[in-house]
Design an enzyme around this catalytic site. Structure first.
Site, mmCIF file in Angstrom:
data_model
loop_
_atom_site.group_PDB
_atom_site.id
_atom_site.type_symbol
_atom_site.label_atom_id
_atom_site.label_comp_id
_atom_site.label_asym_id
_atom_site.label_seq_id
_atom_site.Cartn_x
_atom_site.Cartn_y
_atom_site.Cartn_z
ATOM 1 N N GLY A 8 38.132 32.323 38.520
ATOM 2 C CA GLY A 8 38.140 33.762 38.805
ATOM 3 C C GLY A 8 37.008 34.463 38.063
ATOM 4 N N GLY A 11 35.559 38.079 39.065
ATOM 5 C CA GLY A 11 36.385 39.288 38.986
ATOM 6 C C GLY A 11 35.918 40.256 37.914
ATOM 7 C CD GLN A 12 38.009 45.618 35.495
ATOM 8 O OE1 GLN A 12 39.177 45.251 35.596
ATOM 9 N NE2 GLN A 12 37.673 46.792 35.015
ATOM 10 C CG LEU A 13 38.673 40.193 31.609
ATOM 11 C CD1 LEU A 13 38.585 41.558 30.947
ATOM 12 C CD2 LEU A 13 40.063 39.608 31.376
ATOM 13 C CG ASP A 34 35.841 33.943 42.013
ATOM 14 O OD1 ASP A 34 36.701 33.904 42.913
ATOM 15 O OD2 ASP A 34 35.796 34.843 41.164
ATOM 16 N NE ARG A 36 34.522 36.080 48.608
ATOM 17 C CZ ARG A 36 35.830 35.994 48.875
ATOM 18 N NH1 ARG A 36 36.265 35.209 49.818
ATOM 19 N NH2 ARG A 36 36.704 36.709 48.184
ATOM 20 C CE1 TYR A 139 48.534 41.009 37.792
ATOM 21 C CE2 TYR A 139 49.263 43.181 37.055
ATOM 22 C CZ TYR A 139 48.434 42.083 36.907
ATOM 23 O OH TYR A 139 47.518 42.045 35.890
ATOM 24 C CE LYS A 143 48.767 38.097 35.661
ATOM 25 N NZ LYS A 143 47.918 36.919 35.430
HETATM 26 C C1 AKB Z 1 46.542 46.661 37.352
HETATM 27 O O1 AKB Z 1 46.399 47.891 37.383
HETATM 28 O O2 AKB Z 1 47.240 46.029 38.164
HETATM 29 C C2 AKB Z 1 45.884 45.880 36.232
HETATM 30 C C3 AKB Z 1 46.811 45.670 35.086
HETATM 31 C C4 AKB Z 1 47.210 46.799 34.229
HETATM 32 O O3 AKB Z 1 47.227 44.574 34.878
HETATM 33 N N1 AKB Z 1 44.702 46.573 35.806
#
Ligand code: AKB
Length: 315
Positions: A8, A11-13, A34, A36, A139, A143
């Site tokens: 990944g 991505g942003q990070l 990644d 791509r 999400y 996590k």
């Molecule tokens: C999101 O907004 O989903 C992420 C996070 C806080 O994990 N930036």
């Protein structure tokens, strides 16, 4: 030291972390991967779909990888558009990384968690690390489950998995995708290009955030800390600053007095309202010496300074 694989990396990070790890360990030591290749990577790059176990294993064996940063995930807002698909993707990729690591001599794994693991059962101010977790999004559920799996692999197999609960990450180097905290990056781009910003959260929605520089420093510090100072194998709370859209707009208006913002809350408001407003990260501070360097004012000043250079180039 063996090689480091970032899954990944586009991505942003990942974009920023990959470059920082190359600076620390040398270009040849780091393999970016990644779905791509966006063309921005120098050095080793491999196409990896993290739902494909064989492909991860192939790359790990080819480069004799000893450390994996597993950054691929579907975030909070995008995840709500396809709940079951998000669960599948976030969990399958984690299981693949943990199993490939266990069976191929990978020594350390970094697993990013999030403030999204918290839900209605926690105190909203200075939310403690050891809180009851009842996340409101798929999400967040993935996590919270992932944190438990990280701990399980550590306890059962001795795999050195380390994890941070990131707040919203703000940086000029890359764009976030599909999160609830994305507004805090978008707002700077609109301000610097001189356009109006319509915020998808209400004016007073306070959320925990962190500047990219601090987020990367925390990640590398956690991974470099001696194993005996890692006291939780679930995930560490991580904090930088907390602010609302109204407050960040006011700080931006000190530099751009003509900047305007309006509010049109959408489904992301409900997600944001279920999250803490500020985070207690004292375990990270005492266990491995974490301390953020940026507050709202210094973060905003640097964001504007850096983005100005980018937007001048495009004029
Ligand atoms: C999101 O907004 O989903 C992420 C996070 C806080 O994990 N930036």
């Amino acid at each position: 030291m063996g090689r480091i694989l970032i899954i990944g990396a586009g991505g942003q990070l990942g974009t920023v972390l990959t470059n920082q790890l190359k600076e620390w360990y040398g270009e040849d030591q780091v393999i970016a991967s990644d779905l791509r290749n966006n063309g921005s990577f120098t050095g080793h790059f491999e196409l990896i779909d993290a739902t494909d176990y064989q492909r991860i294993e192939e790359v790990v064996q080819q480069y004799q990888v000893e450390e994996i940063y597993h950054l691929a995930a579907i975030l909070s807002a995008n995840g709500e558009k396809n709940p079951l698909g998000t669960w599948d993707m976030n969990m399958k990729t984690l299981f693949n990384v943990l199993e490939v690591s266990r069976l191929n001599g990978v020594k350390k794994v970094f697993y990013p968690s999030s403030i999204a693991v918290f839900g209605s059962e926690v105190v909203k101010q200075n939310t403690p690390q050891a809180s009851f977790l009842n996340p409101s999004t798929v999400y967040g559920m993935s996590k919270a489950a992932g944190e438990n799996w990280a701990q399980y692999y550590f306890q059962k197999y001795g795999l050195d998995v380390r994890s941070l609960r990131y707040p919203g990450v703000i940086g000029y180097q890359s764009l976030p995708g599909g999160g609830t905290t994305d507004y805090a990056v978008d707002i700077f781009h609109r301000a610097v290009e001189g356009t109006h910003y319509t915020c998808f959260l209400e004016a007073d929605t306070t959320l925990p955030m962190i500047y990219m520089e601090d987020a990367i420093r925390a990640t590398i510090a956690l991974m470099q800390a001696p194993a005996e100072s890692i006291k939780t194998r679930m995930s560490y709370n991580l904090a930088g600053m907390s602010f609302s859209p109204k407050e960040i707009a006011a700080v931006i208006q000190k530099t751009y007095p003509d900047f305007t913002i309006s509010y049109a809350p959408d489904f992301r408001q409900q997600i944001a309202s279920s999250w803490p407003q500020s985070i207690d990260d004292s375990p990270a501070r005492s266990d491995w010496g974490w301390k953020p360097m940026y507050d709202l004012e210094s973060m905003a000043a640097d964001m504007i300074k850096q983005l100005k250079k980018e937007y001048i180039l495009f004029e």
